[in-house]
Write an enzyme that holds these catalytic residues in place. Structure first.
Site, PDB file in Angstrom:
ATOM      1  N   TYR A 131      42.520  50.547  43.955  1.00 14.96           N
ATOM      2  CA  TYR A 131      41.084  50.360  44.129  1.00 14.96           C
ATOM      3  C   TYR A 131      40.721  50.527  45.656  1.00 14.96           C
ATOM      4  O   TYR A 131      40.988  49.598  46.583  1.00 14.96           O
ATOM      5  CB  TYR A 131      41.008  49.042  43.823  1.00 14.96           C
ATOM      6  CG  TYR A 131      41.052  48.496  42.396  1.00 14.96           C
ATOM      7  CD1 TYR A 131      41.201  49.279  41.298  1.00 14.96           C
ATOM      8  CD2 TYR A 131      41.079  47.384  41.892  1.00 14.96           C
ATOM      9  CE1 TYR A 131      41.419  49.232  40.237  1.00 14.96           C
ATOM     10  CE2 TYR A 131      41.330  46.778  40.608  1.00 14.96           C
ATOM     11  CZ  TYR A 131      41.326  47.830  39.583  1.00 14.96           C
ATOM     12  OH  TYR A 131      41.928  47.159  38.341  1.00 14.96           O
ATOM     13  N   PRO A 182      35.596  42.978  30.577  1.00 13.92           N
ATOM     14  CA  PRO A 182      35.093  42.048  29.462  1.00 13.92           C
ATOM     15  C   PRO A 182      33.694  41.882  29.308  1.00 13.92           C
ATOM     16  O   PRO A 182      33.298  41.267  28.106  1.00 13.92           O
ATOM     17  CB  PRO A 182      35.466  40.750  30.446  1.00 13.92           C
ATOM     18  CG  PRO A 182      35.445  41.174  31.781  1.00 13.92           C
ATOM     19  CD  PRO A 182      35.904  42.739  31.798  1.00 13.92           C
TER      20      PRO A 182
END
Length: 287
Positions: A66, A211
């Site tokens: 990241y 999610p």
């Protein structure tokens, strides 16, 4: 000390000894555009990380890819090495200038990456270190053995996997204790239901990435919107609440670069879904 906001979601013991609130924070977005480079406002990214912990988040997930490296560095600078926050990271994906995610599970590479992660996070031991994705060009068992050696060396406390099958989970478990699995999963995407059930069987934490992706899909979005209207909530909160209700081993890690969105996401822990809501959400046809 956990706040009421997160403690209502319940807790889970990662690896049997790291107790965390089940609604955590995913730190992928505290980077630049396309998860490459520094964020436009590092001070704001730091504020988001610190505010998450202030609100009771004690499980923060990141990865060496990241940024690459940016998210880990910001976490290390913003949070230090706190005893009351579990910081999880991952290794096994390379980035390039085009923003591709390239599997790289070579054991020597993984062992080098943990040294970089330790330095950026400012810790002697990473609470949870995860193989980001199996590499089709590297023997899976060799990659897992590298993580087992990191654990034996005291560089990491617990081993996790990401983007794996039930068979790969079982293979890895024969080599080293697996504390968590992180696969794509949401109310509208349940391809890995069998992996979730295997985690339930073995007491392994299941960390669903993406999610809230379902809120952008036409079919699931309509049902989520209907439930949200009935509960005076947002569709994203409903998607998170469903994950918490669906299994006692799920550990959702919604991510954001905004304090406002952070507070809204964490409020999902307070949302009570009725039996009618759950039936409606369960009956969504997974994409």
């Amino acid at each position: 000390m956990a706040s009421d906001t997160t403690s209502r979601s319940g807790t889970f013991d990662i690896g049997g000894d790291l107790s965390v609130n089940r609604l955590g924070f995913g730190a992928m977005r505290v980077t630049g555009e396309d998860i490459i480079g520094r964020p436009d406002d590092e001070a704001e990214a730091t504020r988001v990380l610190r505010h998450a912990v202030e609100l009771g988040v004690d499980f923060v997930d990141t990865a060496d890819s990241y940024g690459p490296g940016v998210s880990e560095r910001l976490i290390g600078e913003a949070l230090g090495d706190p005893d009351d926050v579990v910081v999880a990271s991952k290794a096994g994906l390379l980035r390039n200038r085009e923003g591709d995610w390239l599997p790289h599970g070579d054991p020597d590479f993984l062992k080098n990456q943990v040294l970089c992660s330790l330095d950026r996070l400012g810790t002697d031991t990473i609470d949870l270190y995860q193989l980001h994705r199996p590499d089709p060009d590297t023997d899976f068992e060799e990659s897992v053995h590298a993580f087992a050696e990191m654990k034996d060396a005291g560089q990491i406390a617990h081993v996790g996997l990401s983007n794996v099958t039930v068979e790969q989970l079982e293979t890895a478990t024969e080599i080293v204790d697996i504390a968590t699995v992180q696969n794509r999963y949401d109310v509208g995407h349940r391809d890995d239901e069998d992996v979730l059930r295997a985690c339930e069987r073995d007491g392994v934490g299941f960390v669903p990435w993406g999610p809230m992706y379902a809120v952008d899909d036409e079919g699931p979005a309509e049902v989520l919107g209907d439930v949200a209207d009935r509960r005076d909530a947002t569709p994203r909160q409903v998607a998170l609440a469903w994950l918490l209700e669906h299994s006692d081993v799920t550990l959702p890690i919604p991510g954001t670069s905004s304090v406002e969105h952070l507070e809204s996401n964490l409020a999902a822990a307070e949302l009570s879904l009725t039996d009618e809501d759950i039936v409606a959400l369960d009956e969504i046809d997974p994409q």
